[in-house]
Design a protein around this motif. Structure first.
Motif, PDB file in Angstrom:
ATOM      1  N   THR A 107      80.816  80.644  79.075  1.00  0.00           N
ATOM      2  CA  THR A 107      79.812  80.468  79.576  1.00  0.00           C
ATOM      3  C   THR A 107      79.102  79.355  78.113  1.00  0.00           C
ATOM      4  OG1 THR A 107      80.160  82.691  80.052  1.00  0.00           O
ATOM      5  CG2 THR A 107      78.099  81.713  79.892  1.00  0.00           C
ATOM      6  N   ALA A 108      78.969  79.515  77.402  1.00  0.00           N
ATOM      7  CA  ALA A 108      78.393  78.721  75.953  1.00  0.00           C
ATOM      8  C   ALA A 108      78.699  77.058  76.422  1.00  0.00           C
ATOM      9  CB  ALA A 108      79.169  79.146  74.611  1.00  0.00           C
ATOM     10  N   ASP A 109      80.383  77.151  76.788  1.00  0.00           N
ATOM     11  CA  ASP A 109      80.556  75.558  76.845  1.00  0.00           C
ATOM     12  C   ASP A 109      80.002  75.606  78.416  1.00  0.00           C
ATOM     13  OD1 ASP A 109      82.093  75.511  75.224  1.00  0.00           O
ATOM     14  OD2 ASP A 109      84.118  75.683  76.337  1.00  0.00           O
ATOM     15  N   TYR A 110      79.713  76.278  79.088  1.00  0.00           N
ATOM     16  CA  TYR A 110      79.372  75.824  80.689  1.00  0.00           C
ATOM     17  C   TYR A 110      77.293  75.356  80.339  1.00  0.00           C
ATOM     18  CZ  TYR A 110      78.313  75.992  85.673  1.00  0.00           C
ATOM     19  OH  TYR A 110      77.553  76.079  87.051  1.00  0.00           O
ATOM     20  N   ILE A 111      76.951  76.001  79.497  1.00  0.00           N
ATOM     21  CA  ILE A 111      76.139  75.492  79.667  1.00  0.00           C
ATOM     22  C   ILE A 111      75.445  74.247  78.686  1.00  0.00           C
ATOM     23  CG2 ILE A 111      73.486  76.465  78.175  1.00  0.00           C
ATOM     24  CD1 ILE A 111      74.629  79.074  78.023  1.00  0.00           C
ATOM     25  N   LEU A 112      76.186  73.648  78.061  1.00  0.00           N
ATOM     26  CA  LEU A 112      76.333  72.570  77.259  1.00  0.00           C
ATOM     27  C   LEU A 112      76.835  71.261  78.123  1.00  0.00           C
ATOM     28  CD1 LEU A 112      78.188  73.582  73.888  1.00  0.00           C
ATOM     29  CD2 LEU A 112      75.740  72.856  74.391  1.00  0.00           C
ATOM     30  N   ALA A 113      77.447  72.071  79.122  1.00  0.00           N
ATOM     31  CA  ALA A 113      77.301  70.997  79.903  1.00  0.00           C
ATOM     32  C   ALA A 113      76.143  70.524  81.066  1.00  0.00           C
ATOM     33  CB  ALA A 113      78.859  71.209  81.270  1.00  0.00           C
ATOM     34  N   GLN A 115      73.028  71.051  80.591  1.00  0.00           N
ATOM     35  CA  GLN A 115      72.142  70.670  79.822  1.00  0.00           C
ATOM     36  C   GLN A 115      72.475  69.074  80.170  1.00  0.00           C
ATOM     37  OE1 GLN A 115      72.460  72.632  75.837  1.00  0.00           O
ATOM     38  NE2 GLN A 115      70.658  74.097  76.154  1.00  0.00           N
ATOM     39  N   CYS A 116      73.461  68.530  79.225  1.00  0.00           N
ATOM     40  CA  CYS A 116      73.785  67.455  79.586  1.00  0.00           C
ATOM     41  C   CYS A 116      73.895  66.774  80.695  1.00  0.00           C
ATOM     42  CB  CYS A 116      75.539  67.137  79.068  1.00  0.00           C
ATOM     43  SG  CYS A 116      75.799  66.907  77.542  1.00  0.00           S
ATOM     44  N   GLN A 117      73.932  67.460  81.677  1.00  0.00           N
ATOM     45  CA  GLN A 117      73.980  67.165  83.470  1.00  0.00           C
ATOM     46  C   GLN A 117      72.304  66.797  84.069  1.00  0.00           C
ATOM     47  OE1 GLN A 117      75.686  69.065  86.645  1.00  0.00           O
ATOM     48  NE2 GLN A 117      77.885  68.321  85.783  1.00  0.00           N
ATOM     49  N   ILE A 118      71.950  67.507  83.551  1.00  0.00           N
ATOM     50  CA  ILE A 118      70.375  68.056  83.107  1.00  0.00           C
ATOM     51  C   ILE A 118      69.820  66.318  82.968  1.00  0.00           C
ATOM     52  CG2 ILE A 118      67.492  68.928  82.300  1.00  0.00           C
ATOM     53  CD1 ILE A 118      69.303  71.145  83.121  1.00  0.00           C
ATOM     54  N   LYS A 119      70.196  65.982  81.030  1.00  0.00           N
ATOM     55  CA  LYS A 119      69.637  64.467  80.619  1.00  0.00           C
ATOM     56  C   LYS A 119      69.833  63.355  81.245  1.00  0.00           C
ATOM     57  CE  LYS A 119      69.604  66.263  75.791  1.00  0.00           C
ATOM     58  NZ  LYS A 119      70.924  66.484  74.637  1.00  0.00           N
ATOM     59  N   ALA A 120      71.512  63.232  81.754  1.00  0.00           N
ATOM     60  CA  ALA A 120      71.674  62.824  82.642  1.00  0.00           C
ATOM     61  C   ALA A 120      70.869  62.072  83.760  1.00  0.00           C
ATOM     62  CB  ALA A 120      72.945  62.562  82.823  1.00  0.00           C
ATOM     63  N   MET A 121      70.572  63.386  84.288  1.00  0.00           N
ATOM     64  CA  MET A 121      69.327  63.295  85.910  1.00  0.00           C
ATOM     65  C   MET A 121      68.360  62.255  84.832  1.00  0.00           C
ATOM     66  SD  MET A 121      70.793  66.263  87.380  1.00  0.00           S
ATOM     67  CE  MET A 121      69.990  66.130  88.884  1.00  0.00           C
ATOM     68  N   LYS A 122      67.703  63.111  83.794  1.00  0.00           N
ATOM     69  CA  LYS A 122      65.851  62.461  83.295  1.00  0.00           C
ATOM     70  C   LYS A 122      66.247  61.122  83.356  1.00  0.00           C
ATOM     71  CE  LYS A 122      64.650  66.910  81.695  1.00  0.00           C
ATOM     72  NZ  LYS A 122      64.055  67.821  80.369  1.00  0.00           N
ATOM     73  N   VAL A 123      67.740  60.306  82.804  1.00  0.00           N
ATOM     74  CA  VAL A 123      67.707  59.141  82.634  1.00  0.00           C
ATOM     75  C   VAL A 123      67.938  58.343  83.869  1.00  0.00           C
ATOM     76  CG1 VAL A 123      69.166  57.132  81.810  1.00  0.00           C
ATOM     77  CG2 VAL A 123      68.667  59.343  79.993  1.00  0.00           C
ATOM     78  N   LEU A 124      68.645  59.003  84.558  1.00  0.00           N
ATOM     79  CA  LEU A 124      68.803  57.909  86.119  1.00  0.00           C
ATOM     80  C   LEU A 124      67.245  57.899  86.637  1.00  0.00           C
ATOM     81  CD1 LEU A 124      72.134  59.504  87.416  1.00  0.00           C
ATOM     82  CD2 LEU A 124      71.691  56.724  86.445  1.00  0.00           C
ATOM     83  N   THR A 125      66.822  59.249  86.814  1.00  0.00           N
ATOM     84  CA  THR A 125      65.481  59.035  87.273  1.00  0.00           C
ATOM     85  C   THR A 125      64.115  58.644  86.678  1.00  0.00           C
ATOM     86  OG1 THR A 125      65.853  61.827  87.694  1.00  0.00           O
ATOM     87  CG2 THR A 125      63.385  60.655  88.247  1.00  0.00           C
ATOM     88  N   ASN A 126      63.843  57.931  85.367  1.00  0.00           N
ATOM     89  CA  ASN A 126      63.463  57.390  84.304  1.00  0.00           C
ATOM     90  C   ASN A 126      63.664  55.951  85.271  1.00  0.00           C
ATOM     91  OD1 ASN A 126      61.891  59.224  83.077  1.00  0.00           O
ATOM     92  ND2 ASN A 126      63.292  59.567  81.426  1.00  0.00           N
ATOM     93  N   PHE A 127      65.292  55.326  84.744  1.00  0.00           N
ATOM     94  CA  PHE A 127      65.088  54.272  85.621  1.00  0.00           C
ATOM     95  C   PHE A 127      65.443  53.749  86.138  1.00  0.00           C
ATOM     96  CE2 PHE A 127      68.769  51.216  87.340  1.00  0.00           C
ATOM     97  CZ  PHE A 127      69.168  50.344  86.746  1.00  0.00           C
TER      98      PHE A 127
END
Length: 140
Positions: A107-113, A115-127
């Motif tokens: 579960t801890a690993d899944y939460i970190l993954a 969070q990384c997906q959310i950051k990636a989506m924010k970067v793509l959205t801003n781009f």
């Protein structure tokens, strides 16, 4: 035998009279008084014993009720925990096959993954938003 009694006049409460009366000592009065005293003492002992026994009985009953309530609380807590673990097993991919310790690590690993997906989506959205702004600047 002569004794003095105090009597209050009911019509005038402030007037107190002392009246002398003569009492003859009763035959066997001393013996009757001892018997009456013994009865009273025994009754008090029984009453105290009964009160103490009733107190302890009520206390034991309350302790039993408290124990039952604690057991029910423990059961409900265990059931709630089990329900939450089952829900977590359904949410985490592959969680149905994992034990509780492994499930928490996964579960801890899944939460970190996530969070990384959310950051990636924010970067793509801003781009993409940046591209659209440049596109509108050039009149397209």
């Amino acid at each position: 035998m002569e004794t003095t009694k105090t009597q209050i006049n009911p019509t005038a409460a402030f007037q107190i009279k002392e009246i002398k009366t003569s009492q003859k000592p009763q035959v066997g009065h001393h013996e009757n008084a001892r018997k009456a005293h013994r009865k009273l003492v025994n009754r008090r002992k029984r009453t105290t014993r009964d009160i103490t026994a009733a107190y302890h009985h009520r206390r034991q009953q309350q302790q039993k009720k408290d124990k039952v309530q604690e057991d029910q609380d423990d059961q409900s807590k265990e059931e709630l925990l089990e329900t939450k673990i089952l829900a977590l097993q359904r949410i985490v991919p592959g969680g149905e096959t994992l034990g509780v310790d492994e499930l928490f690590e996964e579960t801890a690993d899944y939460i970190l993954a996530l969070q990384c997906q959310i950051k990636a989506m924010k970067v793509l959205t801003n781009f993409i938003e940046g591209l659209e702004k440049e596109k509108s600047k050039f009149g397209a």
